[in-house]
Write a protein that holds these residues in place. Structure first.
Motif, PDB file in Angstrom:
ATOM      1  N   ARG A  80      51.033  56.936  10.280  1.00 30.14           N
ATOM      2  CA  ARG A  80      49.580  56.949  10.085  1.00 30.14           C
ATOM      3  C   ARG A  80      48.932  55.742  10.756  1.00 30.14           C
ATOM      4  NH1 ARG A  80      48.284  56.856   4.410  1.00 30.14           N
ATOM      5  NH2 ARG A  80      46.215  57.646   4.958  1.00 30.14           N
ATOM      6  N   ASN A  81      49.370  55.531  11.983  1.00 26.96           N
ATOM      7  CA  ASN A  81      48.773  54.518  12.847  1.00 26.96           C
ATOM      8  C   ASN A  81      49.114  53.083  12.447  1.00 26.96           C
ATOM      9  OD1 ASN A  81      47.474  54.299  15.248  1.00 26.96           O
ATOM     10  ND2 ASN A  81      45.526  55.115  14.539  1.00 26.96           N
ATOM     11  N   ARG A  82      50.003  52.907  11.504  1.00 35.15           N
ATOM     12  CA  ARG A  82      50.408  51.557  11.112  1.00 35.15           C
ATOM     13  C   ARG A  82      51.848  51.328  11.556  1.00 35.15           C
ATOM     14  NH1 ARG A  82      47.440  53.560   7.023  1.00 35.15           N
ATOM     15  NH2 ARG A  82      45.754  52.310   6.146  1.00 35.15           N
ATOM     16  N   ALA A 120      41.678  48.732  23.143  1.00 29.79           N
ATOM     17  CA  ALA A 120      41.712  48.313  21.739  1.00 29.79           C
ATOM     18  C   ALA A 120      40.436  48.804  21.053  1.00 29.79           C
ATOM     19  CB  ALA A 120      41.776  46.779  21.656  1.00 29.79           C
ATOM     20  N   PRO A 121      40.523  49.191  19.813  1.00 26.04           N
ATOM     21  CA  PRO A 121      41.682  49.109  18.936  1.00 26.04           C
ATOM     22  C   PRO A 121      42.555  50.364  18.930  1.00 26.04           C
ATOM     23  CG  PRO A 121      39.761  49.702  17.683  1.00 26.04           C
ATOM     24  CD  PRO A 121      39.297  49.538  19.098  1.00 26.04           C
ATOM     25  N   GLU A 132      52.145  43.656  16.430  1.00 29.49           N
ATOM     26  CA  GLU A 132      53.455  43.609  15.758  1.00 29.49           C
ATOM     27  C   GLU A 132      54.581  43.380  16.781  1.00 29.49           C
ATOM     28  OE1 GLU A 132      51.120  45.866  15.334  1.00 29.49           O
ATOM     29  OE2 GLU A 132      50.644  45.935  13.180  1.00 29.49           O
ATOM     30  N   SER A 163      38.418  38.265  27.721  1.00 28.62           N
ATOM     31  CA  SER A 163      38.568  37.707  26.385  1.00 28.62           C
ATOM     32  C   SER A 163      37.948  38.613  25.323  1.00 28.62           C
ATOM     33  CB  SER A 163      37.952  36.314  26.327  1.00 28.62           C
ATOM     34  OG  SER A 163      36.644  36.337  26.824  1.00 28.62           O
ATOM     35  N   TYR A 164      36.882  39.335  25.664  1.00 24.66           N
ATOM     36  CA  TYR A 164      36.259  40.167  24.628  1.00 24.66           C
ATOM     37  C   TYR A 164      37.170  41.328  24.225  1.00 24.66           C
ATOM     38  CZ  TYR A 164      34.906  43.843  27.934  1.00 24.66           C
ATOM     39  OH  TYR A 164      34.927  44.852  28.858  1.00 24.66           O
ATOM     40  N   ASP A 200      39.515  39.954  21.764  1.00 20.92           N
ATOM     41  CA  ASP A 200      38.837  39.815  20.463  1.00 20.92           C
ATOM     42  C   ASP A 200      38.849  41.124  19.689  1.00 20.92           C
ATOM     43  OD1 ASP A 200      38.212  37.383  21.484  1.00 20.92           O
ATOM     44  OD2 ASP A 200      36.050  37.673  21.515  1.00 20.92           O
ATOM     45  N   VAL A 201      38.553  42.219  20.388  1.00 23.54           N
ATOM     46  CA  VAL A 201      38.477  43.508  19.696  1.00 23.54           C
ATOM     47  C   VAL A 201      39.834  43.860  19.090  1.00 23.54           C
ATOM     48  CG1 VAL A 201      38.052  45.981  19.995  1.00 23.54           C
ATOM     49  CG2 VAL A 201      36.574  44.326  21.111  1.00 23.54           C
ATOM     50  N   GLY A 202      40.897  43.460  19.757  1.00 25.98           N
ATOM     51  CA  GLY A 202      42.231  43.690  19.208  1.00 25.98           C
ATOM     52  C   GLY A 202      42.601  42.735  18.090  1.00 25.98           C
ATOM     53  N   SER A 203      41.755  41.751  17.813  1.00 25.20           N
ATOM     54  CA  SER A 203      41.991  40.745  16.758  1.00 25.20           C
ATOM     55  C   SER A 203      43.315  40.005  16.952  1.00 25.20           C
ATOM     56  CB  SER A 203      41.957  41.377  15.353  1.00 25.20           C
ATOM     57  OG  SER A 203      40.659  41.820  15.040  1.00 25.20           O
ATOM     58  N   LEU A 240      45.885  37.689  14.395  1.00 27.26           N
ATOM     59  CA  LEU A 240      47.120  38.365  13.998  1.00 27.26           C
ATOM     60  C   LEU A 240      48.391  37.726  14.543  1.00 27.26           C
ATOM     61  CD1 LEU A 240      45.932  42.068  14.384  1.00 27.26           C
ATOM     62  CD2 LEU A 240      46.051  40.679  12.316  1.00 27.26           C
ATOM     63  N   GLN A 274      39.021  56.098  22.886  1.00 29.25           N
ATOM     64  CA  GLN A 274      39.143  55.872  21.448  1.00 29.25           C
ATOM     65  C   GLN A 274      39.286  57.220  20.722  1.00 29.25           C
ATOM     66  OE1 GLN A 274      39.120  52.614  20.074  1.00 29.25           O
ATOM     67  NE2 GLN A 274      39.257  52.107  22.256  1.00 29.25           N
ATOM     68  N   GLN A 289      41.100  59.992  19.134  1.00 33.98           N
ATOM     69  CA  GLN A 289      42.440  60.093  18.553  1.00 33.98           C
ATOM     70  C   GLN A 289      43.139  61.407  18.914  1.00 33.98           C
ATOM     71  OE1 GLN A 289      44.226  57.795  16.925  1.00 33.98           O
ATOM     72  NE2 GLN A 289      42.638  56.224  16.966  1.00 33.98           N
TER      73      GLN A 289
END
Lengths: 384, 356
Positions: free
Chosen positions: A71-73, A119-120, A127, A153-154, A157-160, A164, A292, A294
């Protein structure tokens, strides 16, 4: 499909390389002429034996675990096990540390080239980056000698990624959005070609690649790409290390073939890129690299590991082609003018449409430049 | 008007409707609560070019809009004319939203420092160093400035001089802006935990794990800590104990921070939706697609929720329906400033707009 590439003069390095030729898949009456391309590497740079295609030409290790992403994790422990197993298989070592020590020394400054574009929904997974950082640190590389980098760089950022990834490492977005300044790029290392009459005909190499890092671990994603066919190890390495690359495709035409491979030949990029770890946790079979949506992103839980980016991308290309066939989408090689749309909204939601004539032939072209093995029959594809 | 200018101790209704002195309007994170209804802007009154990308939010006080641009410049813009009053150059890039305290404006820098700059003159008052970049916005309460750093520490410093009070190392990089309550400081961390620290000492009171790192900044109201996590969930925690009161799963990770108004909570997710919840129960009131990706925080103006998500949108609080949309403020990281009949927007490409 092949591109007839004619190396007219020069050699890689401080001299120049001129390339001409047309892809036979392109319609001759609609294709702009491929311009000559000048490559200027770092003068007098001594090539490394670890450089492309690296220690294991033609070898690609694939490992898959459907529980790696649910589930995308992404499961951190499963990714850790997969990466350890794949690294041992690639190198033939029985210990994970020895496997990594084939490529990395404690004195190295290690650049981790991520792909945050998209991203995202689909980008280099934090990970996986965490596991790479942990492995490099286990070799004895200090945290401050590890740089996670990409062009914008932006997008990072969106990927955080900043939040992380572990403390101590540096996270570098080479340029801000929408700027044409070359701060952060080495002015003497560049690729010069005028594709469509653009005012800036040079693409410069990132200074951190030219001067700061001593090794690069490349972490591409597994994606269809509207201009280049797929974005894999070669494209992630080239586009992002060099700036001003969007100019190579102007709808519906794309000169990503042969430019992607040519850029990878420029020293010191070629010598420093010692390992490629393809993040196939998610797999984009249409709409790449930025989608984006899915519906076009599957979650197979795959890692590919190689030193040969050409062999890796050949495997990736086959996988994306297979996925497109399963969904009834046209081949990445298809160059039907009727499939071209200028409307990005249509492209993002219709797998039969595209913005460009895709150029997956850039992988074979890179093989002809000596960057690796593009013939599937010659690739040592090990599936774990 | 600002007798002590510590907006943390000042609820939004006590401040001028034309002031917006810190991230999300005030340190209570009410984000505009109490402002009059937000009308649809009809025109850009002025446009100011900073010359560099802007990835933080503006703040407003006493007719001056303060904007930090990525190239390290802090701009003071006279909102009456849309012209520069002064510019301060920091020695590094800036991603931190400034915060006002007395005559100082505070912001973090990628060189690890927090700068205090005289808000009238644009001259440096003091700076204080951490070991890595400071993207979080400094928060002032009871004369103490709190901020998190990518070095993994939360710092507390004397807000007048920048002298260190304490620092507390947590388990990961900190990009979350702390929430400073009277006795506790709440913050999210890259190690995936939400922390409560003693404001006086920095000692960890409690920590609650989530399933991935935290980029979001907490809001605290009615003894509830609200925060998002990259594990896709919105969390409501008991502020005293850290116990999870409720959580709600969105479609992707959450970097957005919550805005609160009474029992109403709004937060964005990277899945492109803005979500609205009931504070006490966690029941979803509505969710609305506002962009491809949402990482910015919403702000509220009585009956509207406003957010930058590629464009700038205002949604009806009750229904979640889009009331208006302005294709300006093309950023997914900044937060609009709502000041009476004017909206100030920062754009990724460095343009600042005043809309009315």
């Amino acid at each position: 499909m092949d591109r007839r590439t004619f190396v007219k003069a020069g050699c890689i390095g401080s001299a120049s390389l001129l390339v001409q030729g047309l892809d036979p898949m392109m319609r001759a009456d609609s294709v702009p002429v491929m311009p000559s391309v000048e490559l200027h590497g770092l003068p007098d740079y001594k090539p490394s034996p670890l450089g492309l295609p690296g220690l294991f030409p033609g070898r690609v290790v694939e490992i898959r675990d459907q529980n790696a992403i649910v589930r995308n994790r992404i499961s951190q422990p499963i990714v850790r096990r997969m990466l350890e197993q794949a690294m041992k298989e690639l190198t033939g070592e029985t210990s994970v540390r020895e496997a990594w020590a084939k490529f990395i020394e404690p004195k190295d400054v290690v650049g981790i080239k991520i792909n945050p574009s998209g991203a995202p929904a689909c980008c280099s997974s934090p990970e996986i980056i965490r596991e790479i950082i942990a492995a490099v640190r286990a070799i004895g590389v200090p945290a401050r000698s590890i740089l996670v980098y990409d062009r914008y760089s932006y997008e990072i950022d969106v990927g955080s990624y900043q939040a992380l990834l572990p403390t101590g490492i540096r996270i570098v977005g080479i340029q801000d959005a929408f700027t044409s300044a070359i701060a952060g790029y080495e002015p003497t290392v560049y690729c010069d070609a005028n594709f469509f009459g653009e005012w800036e005909t040079r693409s410069y190499m990132a200074s951190i690649v030219a001067h700061e890092v001593t090794k690069i671990i490349n972490v591409p994603t597994m994606k269809d790409h509207s201009a280049s066919g797929v974005t894999g190890a070669l494209k992630n390495l080239a586009y992002g290390t060099f700036n001003n690359v969007a100019r190579t495709h102007r709808a519906p035409h794309s000169f990503t073939n042969p430019l992607v491979g040519m850029m990878c030949t420029v020293e010191p990029l070629r010598s420093k890129a010692v390992l490629h770890i393809m993040d196939g946790m998610r797999q984009v079979w249409h709409g790449g690299p930025l989608t984006q949506v899915q519906n076009f992103i599957e979650q197979p839980g795959i890692l590919l590991v190689a030193t040969d980016p050409v062999a890796m991308d050949t495997i990736e290309l086959e996988a994306i082609e297979k996925k497109r066939r399963e969904h009834g989408a046209p081949s990445l090689w298809q160059h039907d003018p009727a499939s071209i749309t200028p409307d990005t909204r249509v492209f993002f939601h219709d797998a039969s449409k595209n913005l460009f004539f895709r150029q997956p032939g850039h992988i074979v072209a890179a093989g002809k430049l000596g960057l690796g093995v593009a013939d599937l029959k010659q690739i040592d594809h090990r599936v774990l | 008007m600002f007798s002590d200018l510590e907006m943390t101790t000042q609820i939004a209704k006590e401040k001028s409707p034309r002031d917006w002195p810190t991230l999300l309007g005030d340190n209570a994170r009410t984000a505009g609560q109490g402002l009059r209804p937000l009308g649809s802007p009809e025109k850009a009154v002025w446009q100011f070019r900073t010359g560099s990308a802007v990835r933080s939010a503006p703040v407003l006080h006493d007719g001056i809009l303060y904007v930090a641009s990525v190239n390290g410049a802090l701009h003071a813009i006279d909102v009456a004319a849309g012209t520069s009053k002064w510019k301060f150059e920091a020695a590094g890039q800036v991603h931190s939203t400034p915060a006002l305290f007395g005559d100082a404006i505070l912001f973090g820098c990628d060189n690890g420092k927090v700068y205090a700059v005289d808000r009238h003159l644009g001259k440096k008052l003091w700076d204080a160093a951490s070991q890595s970049e400071v993207w979080s916005s400094p928060v002032v309460r009871n004369g103490v400035v709190f901020f998190g750093s990518a070095d993994g520490k939360v710092y507390a410093m004397d807000a007048e001089k920048g002298h260190s009070r304490w620092s507390q190392e947590l388990g990961g990089r900190i990009y979350s802006t702390p929430y400073a309550a009277e006795h506790q400081v709440y913050v999210g961390c890259g190690d995936g935990k939400v922390y409560s620290l003693e404001a006086a000492s920095g000692k960890v009171v409690w920590s609650t794990p989530t399933g991935n790192g935290i980029d979001s900044s907490p809001a605290v109201t009615e003894n509830v800590v609200l925060i998002g996590s990259e594990d896709f969930f919105v969390y409501a925690l008991n502020a005293s104990t850290g116990e999870v009161r409720w959580k709600y799963e969105t479609g992707l990770g959450i970097a957005s921070s919550p805005a609160v108004s009474g029992d109403f909570v709004a937060i964005g997710s990277k899945d492109g939706l803005l979500y609205a919840f009931d504070l006490q129960t966690g029941q979803l009131r509505w969710k609305t697609v506002v962009g491809e990706v949402v990482t910015a925080s919403p702000v509220m103006a009585d009956d509207s929720v406003c957010i930058q998500a590629g464009a700038t949108l205002a949604l009806d609080v009750a229904s979640g329906k889009v009331r208006w949309r302005a294709d300006l403020g093309g950023s997914i990281q900044s937060v609009p400033v709502l000041a009476g009949d004017t909206i100030y927007l920062a754009s990724l490409n460095g343009e600042i707009y005043a809309l009315r």
